[in-house]
Design an enzyme around this catalytic site. Sequence first.
Site, PDB file in Angstrom:
ATOM      1  N   ASP A  97     -19.821  -7.557  11.015  1.00  0.00           N
ATOM      2  CA  ASP A  97     -18.852  -8.326  11.796  1.00  0.00           C
ATOM      3  C   ASP A  97     -17.946  -7.440  12.642  1.00  0.00           C
ATOM      4  O   ASP A  97     -17.119  -7.942  13.398  1.00  0.00           O
ATOM      5  CB  ASP A  97     -18.014  -9.238  10.887  1.00  0.00           C
ATOM      6  CG  ASP A  97     -17.265  -8.501   9.788  1.00  0.00           C
ATOM      7  OD1 ASP A  97     -17.821  -7.555   9.216  1.00  0.00           O
ATOM      8  OD2 ASP A  97     -16.114  -8.884   9.493  1.00  0.00           O
TER       9      ASP A  97
ATOM     10  N   ASP B 157     -10.695  -3.020   7.684  1.00  0.00           N
ATOM     11  CA  ASP B 157     -10.615  -3.803   6.450  1.00  0.00           C
ATOM     12  C   ASP B 157     -10.109  -2.904   5.322  1.00  0.00           C
ATOM     13  O   ASP B 157     -10.570  -1.779   5.154  1.00  0.00           O
ATOM     14  CB  ASP B 157     -11.989  -4.346   6.080  1.00  0.00           C
ATOM     15  CG  ASP B 157     -12.488  -5.378   7.089  1.00  0.00           C
ATOM     16  OD1 ASP B 157     -11.737  -5.701   8.028  1.00  0.00           O
ATOM     17  OD2 ASP B 157     -13.636  -5.844   6.936  1.00  0.00           O
TER      18      ASP B 157
ATOM     19  N   HIS C  65     -15.504   0.530  10.784  1.00  0.00           N
ATOM     20  CA  HIS C  65     -16.520   0.698   9.748  1.00  0.00           C
ATOM     21  C   HIS C  65     -17.786  -0.024  10.172  1.00  0.00           C
ATOM     22  O   HIS C  65     -17.822  -0.699  11.208  1.00  0.00           O
ATOM     23  CB  HIS C  65     -16.017   0.213   8.390  1.00  0.00           C
ATOM     24  CG  HIS C  65     -15.698  -1.251   8.298  1.00  0.00           C
ATOM     25  ND1 HIS C  65     -14.717  -1.858   9.043  1.00  0.00           N
ATOM     26  CD2 HIS C  65     -16.231  -2.240   7.517  1.00  0.00           C
ATOM     27  CE1 HIS C  65     -14.652  -3.143   8.734  1.00  0.00           C
ATOM     28  NE2 HIS C  65     -15.562  -3.398   7.817  1.00  0.00           N
TER      29      HIS C  65
ATOM     30  N   HIS D 270      -8.195 -10.960  11.387  1.00  0.00           N
ATOM     31  CA  HIS D 270      -9.310 -10.953  10.437  1.00  0.00           C
ATOM     32  C   HIS D 270      -9.070 -12.037   9.379  1.00  0.00           C
ATOM     33  O   HIS D 270      -9.059 -11.786   8.178  1.00  0.00           O
ATOM     34  CB  HIS D 270      -9.451  -9.566   9.796  1.00  0.00           C
ATOM     35  CG  HIS D 270     -10.804  -9.300   9.204  1.00  0.00           C
ATOM     36  ND1 HIS D 270     -11.118  -9.620   7.908  1.00  0.00           N
ATOM     37  CD2 HIS D 270     -11.925  -8.748   9.721  1.00  0.00           C
ATOM     38  CE1 HIS D 270     -12.359  -9.268   7.640  1.00  0.00           C
ATOM     39  NE2 HIS D 270     -12.885  -8.727   8.733  1.00  0.00           N
TER      40      HIS D 270
ATOM     41  N   HIS E  85     -19.671  -2.485   8.819  1.00  0.00           N
ATOM     42  CA  HIS E  85     -20.025  -3.860   8.487  1.00  0.00           C
ATOM     43  C   HIS E  85     -20.357  -4.634   9.765  1.00  0.00           C
ATOM     44  O   HIS E  85     -19.741  -4.406  10.817  1.00  0.00           O
ATOM     45  CB  HIS E  85     -18.899  -4.553   7.715  1.00  0.00           C
ATOM     46  CG  HIS E  85     -18.944  -4.278   6.244  1.00  0.00           C
ATOM     47  ND1 HIS E  85     -17.835  -4.374   5.422  1.00  0.00           N
ATOM     48  CD2 HIS E  85     -19.971  -3.911   5.430  1.00  0.00           C
ATOM     49  CE1 HIS E  85     -18.186  -4.087   4.178  1.00  0.00           C
ATOM     50  NE2 HIS E  85     -19.461  -3.802   4.161  1.00  0.00           N
TER      51      HIS E  85
END
Length: 312
Positions: free
Chosen positions: A67, A211, A63, A269, A65
Site C-alpha cells: 500500500d 507505519d 517501507h 493512514h 508494503h
Amino acid sequence: MELFFLGTGAGMPSKQRNTSSLIVNLSAEQGGYWMFDCGEATQHQLLKTSIKPRKINKIFITHLHGDHIFGLPGFLGSRSFLGGEDELIIYGPVGIKEWIMTSLRLTKTHLTYPLKIEEIDEGVVFEDDQFKVCTLELEHVIQCFGFRIEQKPLPGKLLVDKAFESGVPKGPLLKQLKDGDDVELADGSIVYSKDVTGDAQKGFTVAVLGDTKHCSAAVKLADKADILVHEATFDNETGELASEYGHSTIGDAARTAKEANVKELIANHISARFLQADIANLQEQGSAIFPNVHIAEDFSHFEWKNEQLIKK
C-alpha cells in the site's frame, strides 16, 4: 511549503481513501516536488490535482508494503509519457532497487529520464544548501523509516535604509547583500552583509513517519517539528490490533506529537473501518491528548506560512 495528501488510507483502497501518498511542495523554495510513498493508483489521484508528474523530482519510500509502493511502476512509466526528462531520485529501504528495476525490466518499460535509486539506512540521506533530510528506523513489522525534513536557516531581511546609509546604490548590489554576500563599492570600500541584514530566520521542520508503533525513534524524528505527519490506523478502542500489526492509534500519534513538542499534527493512514461519521470521534480522541490535530482526507491541502498551518 505545501502538503498535498493524495492517499490517506491503510492497507488497501476504499471508497473514501486511496492508499498512501503525500506530496511536499517545495517549489516556492526552489526545492521541487517531493513524494512520500506511492501507493496503488497514486497517478490517478494526481490527475485530480494540478501537480504534474514530471515536476516530481524526489520520491521517499518509507517501507516495502504494497500500500506504499504498488503505484510506483505505473507512475515511473507515465512520467516518461508525460514529458519527464529531468532526473528522478528514489530513496528507500534495501530491496526497493531490485523491485523497481525488475518491474521495469519485465514489463520492458523505457524511461526518458535518468532514474537514480538510493537504498538508505539511518542518518542523513539528502542534503543541499537549503534542506537536510535524515531518517531513523521505526517499529513496524518490516523495516520502515521515518523522515525529518529540515529547512536550513534563511538569510535575514535586508535593512534597505541602512544599506543606503552605507552608500550602496539601488540595483544588484542590494540583492548580493540580501543573499549574504559582501560587496565592494565604486570607491573601494566594503559593505558587509552582516551589517545591513537582520538576524537569520528559522526554517521549517516537517517529520513524515511511515507505519509505526509508538516508539522513541518517532519522537526523536519529530522533536520540535513544525508539522508531524503520523499514521493513525486505529482508534483508541482498537489499540490491541494496532500493537499486533505494528501500527498506531490516534492516541499514539497524539502522544508522539505531545512528547516531541511539535506545533501541528496531521494524522493519516486511516483504516477503512472508519467511515466519515467516525472522523469526529478520532479528532476528539486525538485532541484530548494533543490539541492541534488534523485528520487528513484524500486531497487535503495544507500550507505552512508565517509560522502557521493553513488548511486550504
